[in-house]
Design an enzyme around this catalytic site. Structure first.
Site, PDB file in Angstrom:
ATOM      1  N   HIS A 259      15.304   3.607 -46.903  1.00 28.64           N
ATOM      2  CA  HIS A 259      14.195   4.228 -46.181  1.00 28.64           C
ATOM      3  C   HIS A 259      12.908   4.048 -46.964  1.00 28.64           C
ATOM      4  O   HIS A 259      12.924   4.101 -48.196  1.00 28.64           O
ATOM      5  CB  HIS A 259      14.458   5.724 -45.960  1.00 28.64           C
ATOM      6  CG  HIS A 259      13.620   6.287 -44.873  1.00 28.64           C
ATOM      7  ND1 HIS A 259      12.331   6.723 -45.076  1.00 28.64           N
ATOM      8  CD2 HIS A 259      13.880   6.449 -43.550  1.00 28.64           C
ATOM      9  CE1 HIS A 259      11.836   7.135 -43.929  1.00 28.64           C
ATOM     10  NE2 HIS A 259      12.748   6.984 -42.984  1.00 28.64           N
ATOM     11  N   ASP A 310      19.786   6.582 -38.797  1.00 23.44           N
ATOM     12  CA  ASP A 310      20.503   5.701 -37.870  1.00 23.44           C
ATOM     13  C   ASP A 310      21.987   5.537 -38.188  1.00 23.44           C
ATOM     14  O   ASP A 310      22.740   5.038 -37.359  1.00 23.44           O
ATOM     15  CB  ASP A 310      19.852   4.306 -37.859  1.00 23.44           C
ATOM     16  CG  ASP A 310      18.528   4.314 -37.128  1.00 23.44           C
ATOM     17  OD1 ASP A 310      18.450   4.986 -36.086  1.00 23.44           O
ATOM     18  OD2 ASP A 310      17.584   3.665 -37.600  1.00 23.44           O
TER      19      ASP A 310
HETATM   20  N1  ACO Z   1      20.603  -2.950 -47.456  1.00 30.80           N
HETATM   21  C1  ACO Z   1      20.581  -3.615 -48.615  1.00 30.80           C
HETATM   22  N2  ACO Z   1      19.588  -3.486 -49.514  1.00 30.80           N
HETATM   23  C2  ACO Z   1      18.582  -2.648 -49.222  1.00 30.80           C
HETATM   24  C3  ACO Z   1      18.547  -1.932 -48.023  1.00 30.80           C
HETATM   25  C4  ACO Z   1      19.621  -2.106 -47.113  1.00 30.80           C
HETATM   26  N3  ACO Z   1      19.640  -1.453 -45.957  1.00 30.80           N
HETATM   27  N4  ACO Z   1      17.435  -1.185 -47.978  1.00 30.80           N
HETATM   28  C5  ACO Z   1      16.787  -1.433 -49.116  1.00 30.80           C
HETATM   29  N5  ACO Z   1      17.474  -2.311 -49.865  1.00 30.80           N
HETATM   30  C6  ACO Z   1      17.112  -2.812 -51.171  1.00 30.80           C
HETATM   31  C7  ACO Z   1      16.122  -3.935 -51.029  1.00 30.80           C
HETATM   32  O1  ACO Z   1      16.741  -5.183 -50.901  1.00 30.80           O
HETATM   33  C8  ACO Z   1      15.356  -3.805 -52.319  1.00 30.80           C
HETATM   34  O2  ACO Z   1      16.140  -4.329 -53.359  1.00 30.80           O
HETATM   35  P1  ACO Z   1      15.480  -5.161 -54.561  1.00 30.80           P
HETATM   36  O3  ACO Z   1      14.543  -4.177 -55.209  1.00 30.80           O
HETATM   37  O4  ACO Z   1      16.629  -5.568 -55.374  1.00 30.80           O
HETATM   38  O5  ACO Z   1      14.723  -6.269 -53.905  1.00 30.80           O
HETATM   39  C9  ACO Z   1      15.274  -2.297 -52.533  1.00 30.80           C
HETATM   40  O6  ACO Z   1      16.422  -1.771 -51.856  1.00 30.80           O
HETATM   41  C10 ACO Z   1      14.019  -1.678 -51.980  1.00 30.80           C
HETATM   42  O7  ACO Z   1      13.960  -1.961 -50.607  1.00 30.80           O
HETATM   43  P2  ACO Z   1      12.662  -2.230 -49.790  1.00 30.80           P
HETATM   44  O8  ACO Z   1      12.941  -3.315 -48.803  1.00 30.80           O
HETATM   45  O9  ACO Z   1      11.501  -2.423 -50.701  1.00 30.80           O
HETATM   46  O10 ACO Z   1      12.449  -0.881 -49.061  1.00 30.80           O
HETATM   47  P3  ACO Z   1      11.486  -0.691 -47.870  1.00 30.80           P
HETATM   48  O11 ACO Z   1      10.919   0.637 -48.028  1.00 30.80           O
HETATM   49  O12 ACO Z   1      10.494  -1.770 -47.737  1.00 30.80           O
HETATM   50  O13 ACO Z   1      12.448  -0.836 -46.619  1.00 30.80           O
HETATM   51  C11 ACO Z   1      13.813  -0.380 -44.827  1.00 30.80           C
HETATM   52  C12 ACO Z   1      12.913   0.211 -45.908  1.00 30.80           C
HETATM   53  C13 ACO Z   1      13.052  -1.426 -44.017  1.00 30.80           C
HETATM   54  C14 ACO Z   1      14.209   0.747 -43.902  1.00 30.80           C
HETATM   55  C15 ACO Z   1      15.050  -1.018 -45.491  1.00 30.80           C
HETATM   56  O14 ACO Z   1      15.714  -0.049 -46.242  1.00 30.80           O
HETATM   57  C16 ACO Z   1      15.981  -1.637 -44.472  1.00 30.80           C
HETATM   58  O15 ACO Z   1      15.758  -2.771 -44.051  1.00 30.80           O
HETATM   59  N6  ACO Z   1      17.047  -0.912 -44.030  1.00 30.80           N
HETATM   60  C17 ACO Z   1      17.977  -1.429 -43.053  1.00 30.80           C
HETATM   61  C18 ACO Z   1      17.435  -1.222 -41.647  1.00 30.80           C
HETATM   62  C19 ACO Z   1      17.455   0.214 -41.239  1.00 30.80           C
HETATM   63  O16 ACO Z   1      18.436   0.929 -41.401  1.00 30.80           O
HETATM   64  N7  ACO Z   1      16.339   0.666 -40.630  1.00 30.80           N
HETATM   65  C20 ACO Z   1      16.185   2.036 -40.161  1.00 30.80           C
HETATM   66  C21 ACO Z   1      15.258   2.797 -41.058  1.00 30.80           C
HETATM   67  S1  ACO Z   1      15.085   4.482 -40.525  1.00 30.80           S
HETATM   68  C22 ACO Z   1      14.224   4.365 -39.121  1.00 30.80           C
HETATM   69  O17 ACO Z   1      13.376   3.558 -38.947  1.00 30.80           O
HETATM   70  C23 ACO Z   1      14.520   5.255 -38.045  1.00 30.80           C
END
Ligand code: ACO
Length: 381
Positions: A259, A310
Site C-alpha cells: 500500500h 483487496d
Molecule cells: N508484491 C510484491 N512486491 C511488492 C508489492 C506486491 N504487491 N507491493 C510492493 N512491493 C514491493 C515493491 O516491489 C518494492 O520493492 P523494492 O523496494 O525491492 O523495489 C517495495 O515493495 C515498495 O513498493 P512500491 O511499489 O514502491 O510501493 P508503492 O507505494 O508505489 O505501491 C502498490 C503501492 C501500487 C499498491 C503496490 O503495493 C502494488 O502494486 N500492490 C499490488 C496491487 C494491489 O494490491 N493494489 C491495491 C492497492 S489498495 C487499493 O488501491 C484499494
C-alpha cells in the site's frame, strides 16, 4: 524542478471527508473500527461522507427515501446493458459506459446548482447497485430484478443479484464491506474524480472518470486478481511457497498486497479477514480463508508485505456467491459515496488541479514539411 513520482507524499488539498491518522481510518472524524463495531448502515455512512455529520433519525429516513425513489433503472438502460453482455468486455467497462449513459438520459445532467447536483448524486448512488445486479443477471440470460424500496442497499443488491432475500449474516457482511470501502483519503480514483471536478465538469463525467481509474489492477482491480491467484494456487500444481517465490522472482506484484500509505497494517484488513473467516466457515468454503492466511503469513515473513483492503474482500465476495469479475464493481458501488463527497468538496474549493511535468525529450528540432503528394502516391501504390 523536484519530481514526486506517483505524487508520493504530496499533499494537494485539504479535506474534511476522511483521513488516515496513525494507521487509523477516520470518516469525518469517526474511526471506522467504531462504525463497524456498531454495525452502522452504509446509508448512514453515505450521509456522513456528504454532510460530515451523523444524520438524525428523520434525516436518515428522508435520505433513504430519496435513494429508494431513484433505485430503478429504465428499460433503455437495460437494453444498453444487454448490448454490452458480449464476452470480451470487462464488467468494469460496462459499468463505466452505463454510468456515462445515465448522464446522457438525465435532462438535467449539465445543471450544476445545489438541488440538481443533489439529485444527480442520489441517482448515481442509488442506481449503481441496480445496474451491476441487472448486468450480472442479463449476461447469464436472466431477467433483471426490480429493487425493493424497503430493503437496505446491501440487502437489495444481494436480492437483485439472486432473486432471494439474503439472510442477516449475508446482509451484515455486504453492509460492512460497503462501509469499509466507502472512502479512503486521496486514493487514485478519488483523485481522478477531484481532478475532473476541479475543471467544473459535470458529476456524471467525474464518476465515469473515477470508475476508469478504479478499474486498474494496482487499485480496485486488485481484488479480482486476488481470487485469480487463489484459484491458481488452489489448483494445486505448486505449493503456496513455490507459487509465490516464482512470482516474486519474476518481479511480479502480488495482488492484494502492499500500500502506498500503510506500511504496517491496513486498518480495514482485520474486519475483512474476520468476515472472510466467518462467512467461509458458514458456506463450507474455508479452503479460501485458510489459503489466504497462508499467503499472508508467507509474504509477511519473506518480504514484509502486508495485505490491503483487496485481499480478504475477495474471499468475502466469493462466499457471498459473487462472480470474481464483479468484485471491483462492488468496490465502485461503495466508493461512489466517497467520490461524490469529494466532488462536492473540490467544487467548493474552486481550484483547478493542474500540476507540471518535467520535459525530457529532444528540443529545438527543425521542421520540414511532409510531401503529402508523394506520401498519398506511395499509399496508392
Ligand atoms: N508484491 C510484491 N512486491 C511488492 C508489492 C506486491 N504487491 N507491493 C510492493 N512491493 C514491493 C515493491 O516491489 C518494492 O520493492 P523494492 O523496494 O525491492 O523495489 C517495495 O515493495 C515498495 O513498493 P512500491 O511499489 O514502491 O510501493 P508503492 O507505494 O508505489 O505501491 C502498490 C503501492 C501500487 C499498491 C503496490 O503495493 C502494488 O502494486 N500492490 C499490488 C496491487 C494491489 O494490491 N493494489 C491495491 C492497492 S489498495 C487499493 O488501491 C484499494
Amino acid at each position: 524542478m523536484e519530481i514526486h513520482k506517483g505524487l508520493d507524499g504530496v499533499v494537494v488539498s485539504e479535506t474534511k471527508i476522511s483521513s488516515i491518522v496513525e494507521n487509523q481510518l477516520l470518516f469525518a472524524g469517526f474511526n471506522i473500527d467504531d462504525l463497524v463495531a456498531e454495525n452502522v448502515q452504509y446509508e448512514e455512512v453515505i450521509y456522513l461522507l456528504w454532510y460530515l455529520r451523523i444524520p438524525t433519525n428523520q434525516e436518515l429516513a428522508d435520505f433513504k427515501q430519496d435513494l429508494a425513489v431513484q433505485m430503478s433503472i429504465s428499460e433503455t438502460i437495460v437494453t444498453c446493458l444487454k448490448i454490452q453482455t458480449r464476452q470480451n468486455l470487462h464488467p468494469m467497462s460496462v459499468l463505466r459506459s452505463t454510468i456515462s449513459l445515465l448522464g446522457v438520459f438525465d435532462p438535467n445532467a449539465e445543471e450544476t446548482d445545489l438541488i440538481s447536483t443533489y439529485k444527480q448524486s442520489i441517482a448515481l448512488q442509488a442506481k449503481m447497485p441496480t445496474i451491476i445486479a441487472a448486468y450480472a443477471r442479463l449476461r447469464k440470460g436472466l431477467d433483471p430484478i426490480e429493487p425493493k424500496a424497503e430493503l437496505s442497499i446491501a440487502a437489495n443488491f444481494l436480492y437483485m443479484l439472486t432473486g432471494t432475500e439474503p439472510d442477516e449474516i449475508q446482509i451484515t457482511a455486504m453492509n460492512q464491506a460497503l462501509v469499509l470501502h466507502a472512502d479512503h483519503d486521496l486514493n487514485a480514483s478519488t483523485f481522478t474524480a477531484r481532478v475532473c471536478a476541479s475543471t467544473l465538469s459535470d458529476v456524471y463525467s467525474c464518476i465515469t472518470a473515477a470508475i476508469g481509474s478504479l478499474k486498474g489492477p494496482l487499485h480496485g482491480g486488485a481484488n479480482e486478481r486476488v481470487f485469480d491467484m487463489l484459484t491458481e494456487i488452489n489448483a494445486g500444481n505448486l505449493s503456496v511457497e513455490e507459487y509465490l517465490n516464482q512470482k516474486l522472482d519474476r518481479k511480479e506484484k502480488v495482488m492484494g498486497f502492499g500500500h502506498r500509505v500503510y506500511k504496517t497494517e491496513d486498518p480495514r484488513k482485520k474486519h475483512l479477514k474476520k468476515l472472510a473467516k466467518e462467512l467461509s466457515a458458514l458456506t463450507q468454503k474455508e479452503q479460501w480463508y485458510f489459503l489466504s492466511c497462508q499467503v499472508e503469513r508467507y509474504l509477511k515473513d519473506k518480504k514484509g508485505l502486508i495485505p490491503n483492503v483487496d485481499f480478504y474482500s475477495a474471499t468475502v465476495y466469493h462466499c457471498l456467491d459473487i462472480d470474481s469479475d464483479l468484485f471491483t464493481l462492488i468496490f465502485a458501488m461503495s466508493r461512489v459515496s466517497g467520490w461524490l463527497g469529494h466532488i462536492h468538496e473540490q467544487k467548493e474549493e474552486d481550484c483547478l488541479i493542474r500540476p507540471r511535468s518535467h520535459y525530457v525529450g529532444p528540443k529545438h528540432l527543425s521542421y520540414s514539411k511532409i510531401d503529402t503528394e508523394l506520401q498519398s502516391g506511395g499509399m496508392e501504390a
